[in-house]
Scaffold this motif. Sequence first.
Motif, PDB file in Angstrom:
ATOM      1  N   SER A  59       0.690  -1.122   0.113  1.00  0.00           N
ATOM      2  CA  SER A  59      -0.075   0.091  -0.001  1.00  0.00           C
ATOM      3  C   SER A  59       0.884   1.257  -0.097  1.00  0.00           C
ATOM      4  CB  SER A  59      -1.031  -0.028   1.158  1.00  0.00           C
ATOM      5  OG  SER A  59      -0.349   0.187   2.495  1.00  0.00           O
ATOM      6  N   ALA A  60       1.896   1.308   0.593  1.00  0.00           N
ATOM      7  CA  ALA A  60       2.976   2.436   0.479  1.00  0.00           C
ATOM      8  C   ALA A  60       3.389   2.654  -0.758  1.00  0.00           C
ATOM      9  CB  ALA A  60       4.157   2.213   1.625  1.00  0.00           C
ATOM     10  N   MET A  61       3.640   1.548  -1.733  1.00  0.00           N
ATOM     11  CA  MET A  61       4.048   1.562  -2.869  1.00  0.00           C
ATOM     12  C   MET A  61       2.913   2.154  -3.908  1.00  0.00           C
ATOM     13  SD  MET A  61       7.246   1.092  -3.900  1.00  0.00           S
ATOM     14  CE  MET A  61       8.098   1.688  -2.149  1.00  0.00           C
ATOM     15  N   ALA A  63       3.305  10.047  -6.952  1.00  0.00           N
ATOM     16  CA  ALA A  63       4.170  10.682  -8.038  1.00  0.00           C
ATOM     17  C   ALA A  63       3.609  10.962  -9.369  1.00  0.00           C
ATOM     18  CB  ALA A  63       5.393   9.465  -8.134  1.00  0.00           C
ATOM     19  N   THR A  64       2.531  10.010  -9.773  1.00  0.00           N
ATOM     20  CA  THR A  64       2.072  10.434 -11.120  1.00  0.00           C
ATOM     21  C   THR A  64       1.388  11.702 -11.170  1.00  0.00           C
ATOM     22  OG1 THR A  64       2.013   7.859 -11.399  1.00  0.00           O
ATOM     23  CG2 THR A  64       0.525   9.266 -12.806  1.00  0.00           C
ATOM     24  N   ALA A  96      10.285   7.245  -9.360  1.00  0.00           N
ATOM     25  CA  ALA A  96       9.333   6.571  -8.357  1.00  0.00           C
ATOM     26  C   ALA A  96       8.279   5.929  -8.997  1.00  0.00           C
ATOM     27  CB  ALA A  96       8.739   7.972  -7.386  1.00  0.00           C
ATOM     28  N   VAL A  97       7.414   6.524  -9.977  1.00  0.00           N
ATOM     29  CA  VAL A  97       6.621   5.678 -10.697  1.00  0.00           C
ATOM     30  C   VAL A  97       6.974   4.233 -11.145  1.00  0.00           C
ATOM     31  CG1 VAL A  97       5.116   5.534 -12.664  1.00  0.00           C
ATOM     32  CG2 VAL A  97       5.414   7.621 -11.488  1.00  0.00           C
ATOM     33  N   VAL A  98       8.181   4.111 -11.647  1.00  0.00           N
ATOM     34  CA  VAL A  98       8.663   2.883 -12.129  1.00  0.00           C
ATOM     35  C   VAL A  98       8.799   2.024 -11.096  1.00  0.00           C
ATOM     36  CG1 VAL A  98      10.708   1.680 -12.881  1.00  0.00           C
ATOM     37  CG2 VAL A  98       9.939   3.679 -14.012  1.00  0.00           C
ATOM     38  N   VAL A  99       9.527   2.431  -9.813  1.00  0.00           N
ATOM     39  CA  VAL A  99       9.787   1.665  -8.597  1.00  0.00           C
ATOM     40  C   VAL A  99       8.233   1.196  -7.976  1.00  0.00           C
ATOM     41  CG1 VAL A  99      10.389   1.811  -6.148  1.00  0.00           C
ATOM     42  CG2 VAL A  99      11.878   2.586  -7.913  1.00  0.00           C
ATOM     43  N   ALA A 100       7.199   2.127  -7.922  1.00  0.00           N
ATOM     44  CA  ALA A 100       6.025   1.779  -7.611  1.00  0.00           C
ATOM     45  C   ALA A 100       5.266   0.859  -8.314  1.00  0.00           C
ATOM     46  CB  ALA A 100       5.173   3.102  -7.429  1.00  0.00           C
ATOM     47  N   VAL A 101       5.188   1.092  -9.445  1.00  0.00           N
ATOM     48  CA  VAL A 101       4.476   0.026 -10.546  1.00  0.00           C
ATOM     49  C   VAL A 101       5.122  -1.331 -10.757  1.00  0.00           C
ATOM     50  CG1 VAL A 101       3.799  -0.508 -12.866  1.00  0.00           C
ATOM     51  CG2 VAL A 101       3.445   1.972 -12.177  1.00  0.00           C
ATOM     52  N   ALA A 102       6.531  -1.282 -10.477  1.00  0.00           N
ATOM     53  CA  ALA A 102       7.462  -2.634 -10.505  1.00  0.00           C
ATOM     54  C   ALA A 102       7.219  -3.441  -9.446  1.00  0.00           C
ATOM     55  CB  ALA A 102       8.669  -2.326 -10.777  1.00  0.00           C
ATOM     56  N   THR A 103       7.058  -2.740  -8.152  1.00  0.00           N
ATOM     57  CA  THR A 103       6.831  -3.619  -7.080  1.00  0.00           C
ATOM     58  C   THR A 103       5.420  -3.876  -6.266  1.00  0.00           C
ATOM     59  OG1 THR A 103       7.112  -1.477  -5.667  1.00  0.00           O
ATOM     60  CG2 THR A 103       9.199  -2.594  -6.408  1.00  0.00           C
ATOM     61  N   LEU A 143       6.970   7.877 -19.662  1.00  0.00           N
ATOM     62  CA  LEU A 143       8.409   7.655 -19.602  1.00  0.00           C
ATOM     63  C   LEU A 143       9.089   7.876 -20.982  1.00  0.00           C
ATOM     64  CD1 LEU A 143       8.424   5.215 -16.836  1.00  0.00           C
ATOM     65  CD2 LEU A 143       9.503   7.452 -16.583  1.00  0.00           C
ATOM     66  N   ALA A 144       8.442   6.931 -21.941  1.00  0.00           N
ATOM     67  CA  ALA A 144       9.305   7.102 -23.362  1.00  0.00           C
ATOM     68  C   ALA A 144       9.038   8.557 -24.028  1.00  0.00           C
ATOM     69  CB  ALA A 144       8.454   6.231 -24.353  1.00  0.00           C
ATOM     70  N   ALA A 145       7.783   9.277 -23.814  1.00  0.00           N
ATOM     71  CA  ALA A 145       7.665  10.625 -24.148  1.00  0.00           C
ATOM     72  C   ALA A 145       8.980  11.270 -23.544  1.00  0.00           C
ATOM     73  CB  ALA A 145       6.347  11.253 -23.859  1.00  0.00           C
ATOM     74  N   LEU A 146       8.969  11.289 -22.218  1.00  0.00           N
ATOM     75  CA  LEU A 146      10.105  12.039 -21.579  1.00  0.00           C
ATOM     76  C   LEU A 146      11.509  11.904 -22.135  1.00  0.00           C
ATOM     77  CD1 LEU A 146      11.136  13.940 -19.243  1.00  0.00           C
ATOM     78  CD2 LEU A 146      10.941  11.936 -17.967  1.00  0.00           C
ATOM     79  N   ALA A 147      11.567  10.505 -22.315  1.00  0.00           N
ATOM     80  CA  ALA A 147      13.047   9.999 -23.005  1.00  0.00           C
ATOM     81  C   ALA A 147      13.169  10.897 -24.285  1.00  0.00           C
ATOM     82  CB  ALA A 147      13.088   8.535 -23.084  1.00  0.00           C
ATOM     83  N   VAL A 148      12.198  10.688 -25.159  1.00  0.00           N
ATOM     84  CA  VAL A 148      12.441  11.200 -26.499  1.00  0.00           C
ATOM     85  C   VAL A 148      12.594  12.806 -26.264  1.00  0.00           C
ATOM     86  CG1 VAL A 148      11.176  11.756 -28.682  1.00  0.00           C
ATOM     87  CG2 VAL A 148      11.064   9.427 -27.535  1.00  0.00           C
ATOM     88  N   GLN A 149      11.924  13.346 -25.480  1.00  0.00           N
ATOM     89  CA  GLN A 149      12.170  14.848 -25.047  1.00  0.00           C
ATOM     90  C   GLN A 149      13.583  15.366 -24.737  1.00  0.00           C
ATOM     91  OE1 GLN A 149       8.851  15.600 -22.342  1.00  0.00           O
ATOM     92  NE2 GLN A 149       7.912  16.914 -23.729  1.00  0.00           N
ATOM     93  N   LEU A 150      14.007  14.566 -23.684  1.00  0.00           N
ATOM     94  CA  LEU A 150      15.313  14.735 -23.452  1.00  0.00           C
ATOM     95  C   LEU A 150      16.441  14.331 -24.132  1.00  0.00           C
ATOM     96  CD1 LEU A 150      14.921  13.462 -19.516  1.00  0.00           C
ATOM     97  CD2 LEU A 150      14.841  15.673 -20.315  1.00  0.00           C
TER      98      LEU A 150
END
Length: 144
Positions: A3-5, A12-13, A63-70, A86-93
Motif C-alpha cells: 500500500s505504501a508503494m 508521483a504520477t 518513483a513511478v517505475v519503482v511503484a509500478v514494478a513493486t 516515460l518514453a515521451a520524456l526520454a524522447v524529449q530529453l
Amino acid sequence: MGSAMAALGVAATFVWFGMVLAISFLEAPLKFRAPGVTVPIGLGIGRLVFRALNVAEVVLGAAVVVAVATAAEYGASATVASVVALAALAVQLIVVRPWLSKRTARVLAGDTEGPRSRAHLGYVALEVVKAVALLVAGVALVTG
C-alpha cells in the motif's frame, strides 16, 4: 509495503501530471505575455524552468517505475500508460531538447532572424502525449 508503494505511485504520477500542466501549458506560454519579457528573456527563463522540470520528471518517473514494478495490484493499463509517459520524456530529453537548446543558444547569442525551430512543435506534441498518459496512469493506479 504494497500500500505504501501504491500510494507512492499515485502521488508521483499526479504530482508529475500537475507539474507538466502548470509549467508546460500555463507558465511557458504566459511568460511571453508579461510586460517587458522579450523573446531572449523568455527563452532564458524557459531554459532554466524546463531544466528544473526535467530533473523533477526524472525523479518522479523513477518513483513511478519503482511503484509500478513493486506493487502487484497494478494492471496492464497503469503499466502501459506509465511506459508511454516515460518514453515521451526520454524522447524529449534525448532527441528534442538538444535541437531546442541549439536554437535557444543562437537566439540568446543575438540571432533572432533565423527560422523558428520545428522541434518546439514536437516537444509540445510529446507534452500532450505525456500529460494524457500520466492522467490515464494516475486513474489506473487509483482504481487499481
